[in-house]
Enzyme design. Structure first.
Site, PDB file in Angstrom:
ATOM      1  N   TYR A  53     -16.794  17.601 -14.294  1.00  7.28           N
ATOM      2  CA  TYR A  53     -16.725  16.370 -14.224  1.00  7.28           C
ATOM      3  C   TYR A  53     -18.611  15.698 -13.466  1.00  7.28           C
ATOM      4  O   TYR A  53     -17.530  16.719 -12.101  1.00  7.28           O
ATOM      5  CB  TYR A  53     -15.349  15.447 -14.032  1.00  7.28           C
ATOM      6  CG  TYR A  53     -15.941  14.631 -14.563  1.00  7.28           C
ATOM      7  CD1 TYR A  53     -16.533  13.369 -15.138  1.00  7.28           C
ATOM      8  CD2 TYR A  53     -15.238  13.033 -13.038  1.00  7.28           C
ATOM      9  CE1 TYR A  53     -16.814  11.762 -15.814  1.00  7.28           C
ATOM     10  CE2 TYR A  53     -16.776  12.099 -12.637  1.00  7.28           C
ATOM     11  CZ  TYR A  53     -16.889  11.500 -14.431  1.00  7.28           C
ATOM     12  OH  TYR A  53     -17.483   9.692 -13.486  1.00  7.28           O
TER      13      TYR A  53
ATOM     14  N   ARG B  73       1.039  -0.940   0.066  1.00  2.00           N
ATOM     15  CA  ARG B  73      -0.442   0.461   0.416  1.00  2.00           C
ATOM     16  C   ARG B  73       0.694   1.490  -0.058  1.00  2.00           C
ATOM     17  O   ARG B  73       0.843   2.253  -1.009  1.00  2.00           O
ATOM     18  CB  ARG B  73      -0.539   0.332   1.705  1.00  2.00           C
ATOM     19  CG  ARG B  73      -1.945   1.489   0.934  1.00  2.00           C
ATOM     20  CD  ARG B  73      -3.248   1.355   1.794  1.00  2.00           C
ATOM     21  NE  ARG B  73      -3.090  -0.043   3.287  1.00  2.00           N
ATOM     22  CZ  ARG B  73      -2.533   0.249   4.286  1.00  2.00           C
ATOM     23  NH1 ARG B  73      -1.369   1.593   5.026  1.00  2.00           N
ATOM     24  NH2 ARG B  73      -2.615  -0.427   5.667  1.00  2.00           N
TER      25      ARG B  73
HETATM   26  C1  LIG Z   1     -13.802  10.689 -15.731  1.00  2.00           C
HETATM   27  C2  LIG Z   1     -12.950  11.573 -15.015  1.00  2.00           C
HETATM   28  C3  LIG Z   1     -13.589  11.687 -13.836  1.00  2.00           C
HETATM   29  C4  LIG Z   1     -13.186  10.145 -13.026  1.00  2.00           C
HETATM   30  O1  LIG Z   1     -11.849   9.199 -12.883  1.00  2.00           O
HETATM   31  P1  LIG Z   1     -12.186   8.087 -13.053  1.00  2.00           P
HETATM   32  O2  LIG Z   1     -11.552   7.363 -13.559  1.00  2.00           O
HETATM   33  O3  LIG Z   1     -13.710   7.259 -14.114  1.00  2.00           O
HETATM   34  O4  LIG Z   1     -13.682   7.257 -11.558  1.00  2.00           O
HETATM   35  C5  LIG Z   1     -12.716  12.518 -13.345  1.00  2.00           C
HETATM   36  N1  LIG Z   1     -12.436  13.924 -13.949  1.00  2.00           N
HETATM   37  C6  LIG Z   1     -12.904  13.979 -15.251  1.00  2.00           C
HETATM   38  C7  LIG Z   1     -11.995  14.899 -16.848  1.00  2.00           C
HETATM   39  C8  LIG Z   1     -13.054  12.667 -15.792  1.00  2.00           C
HETATM   40  O5  LIG Z   1     -13.336  12.166 -17.214  1.00  2.00           O
END
Ligand SMILES: *Cc1c(COP(=O)(O)O)cnc(C)c1O
Length: 386
Positions: free
Chosen positions: A98, A46
């Site tokens: 997002y 970890r």
């Molecule tokens: C997809 C995305 C996230 C989240 O990431 P995950 O890998 O799906 O947890 C955060 N920021 C942006 C801009 C994204 O496109």
């Protein structure tokens, strides 16, 4: 060395025992100590794990930071970053954000007393107005997803620095191949590496890169304490994807530029949101701070009735929620990726029922345009237009 060379060589000169060109997957959680008080540098996976470490060093180098941290997803990376903040702290955040980040802030961090205000982060006056004595950071997404608004990172980071705030940039859409926020003054870069860095729609991962010794030590503590770390298999898959990032980004950009131009001229399309197009309101800022454009854009149809038949008729393009992979995917943000954002805010930022988001893959551009052409024609026919 140029970034293309760094990318292609990730891990390949680091395995001293066998000389393996592809860095091995060290599937071990425990590491033997040579003797009491000694360590090989690895104790428990970890905290630090060999395959993940190679990825983390590469991430730090690519983003011009001091330390990299690989997490089990982009959201895990954001949660780890948000653990820097305490009850009573306040963040200023890009409005067109997002959806998962918005949900994490509003449904979870808010319960721990960390609040956020949302604003067009390219509007420095508006940011200034939101500043409170308890404001601790500015979180920028640029370009935003899905409306592709651009924030001038250098301008905001220098304002934030003067106020003693951290600047955090979500660099998922451009990747360090096209944009390096730390070089523009940011303190922390976060990636959903699930997207362009992984690039093949097959690995979920997140990356954090920090600048400065103190912040890097703080992040290492949080990364280990929270434990949302990336496993060795996925670390290896991510590195394998990143080796071809330069080639893929160039093709994504080429295809997205051609297709956005095609759609801009189509009779069913009202507007295309892509910073490479000269009429994009932030075209100049984008060109100033980035060396290229992402492979994703959004477009607004003239009629909401086109949406359903288009999604049903596309053949090569998959109707699926993600972005950044070699395969082209199309999504409907209002009911999918951005469903957790209240309708009122969605309307304010322009995520309405006529907006489609297109993550352009690396297929041949003629095939993609052909697929869109037949789907748009079928949609028009179904609603009784020629
Ligand atoms: C997809 C995305 C996230 C989240 O990431 P995950 O890998 O799906 O947890 C955060 N920021 C942006 C801009 C994204 O496109």
């Amino acid at each position: 060395m140029k970034i293309e060379s760094h990318l292609a060589q990730i891990g390949s000169i680091k395995e001293p025992v066998t000389g393996a060109v592809s860095f091995p997957i060290y599937q071990s959680t425990a590491f033997r100590h040579p003797q009491l008080g000694q360590s090989t540098g690895f104790d428990y996976a970890r905290t630090k794990s060999p395959t993940r470490s190679v990825l983390e060093e590469a991430a730090a180098k690519l983003e011009s930071g001091d330390a990299g941290f690989a997490c089990s997803s982009g959201m895990a990376a954001l949660q780890t970053i948000f653990a820097l903040f305490s009850q009573g702290d306040h963040l200023i955040v890009s409005l067109d954000l997002y959806g998962g980040t918005y949900r994490l802030l509003e449904r979870i961090m808010s319960r721990f007393g960390v609040t956020a205000s949302y604003v067009d982060t390219n509007d420095l006056d508006a940011i200034n107005e939101l500043w409170q004595p308890n404001t601790k950071a500015v979180l920028i997404e640029t370009p935003t997803n899905p409306l592709m608004m651009i924030t001038d990172i250098e301008r905001v980071a220098s304002w934030a620095k003067a106020k003693g705030l951290l600047t955090i940039v979500d660099n998922t859409l451009l990747t360090p191949f096209f944009q390096r926020p730390i070089e523009l003054g940011a303190d922390i870069v976060i990636h959903s590496a699930t997207k362009y860095l992984g690039g093949h729609n097959d690995v979920l991962a997140g990356l954090i890169v920090t600048k400065g010794k103190e912040l890097s030590e703080q992040m290492a503590f949080l990364h280990n304490s929270i434990g949302a770390v990336l496993g060795p298999q996925d670390s290896w898959l991510l590195m394998r994807g990143m080796k071809t990032l330069a080639l893929r980004m160039e093709r994504h950009q080429y295809n997205a530029t051609k297709i956005s131009e095609y759609l801009q001229g189509h009779s069913a399309v009202e507007e295309v949101y892509y910073p490479a197009l000269p009429h994009h309101p932030n075209h100049d800022i984008q060109n100033k701070q980035s060396s290229g454009n992402t492979g994703i854009f959004s477009f607004r149809l003239k009629d909401a009735r086109y949406v359903e038949p288009i999604l049903r008729h596309v053949k090569l393009i998959a109707f699926a929620e993600s972005l950044g992979g070699v395969e082209s995917l199309m999504t409907y943000p209002a009911v999918q990726t951005h469903a957790d954002i209240p309708e009122e805010i969605r309307r304010q930022i322009g995520v309405d029922d006529r907006l489609l988001r297109f993550s352009v893959g690396i297929e041949h551009v003629d095939d993609l345009i052909g697929d869109l052409e037949q789907a748009l024609a079928a949609a028009k026919q179904e609603i009784g237009e020629e």
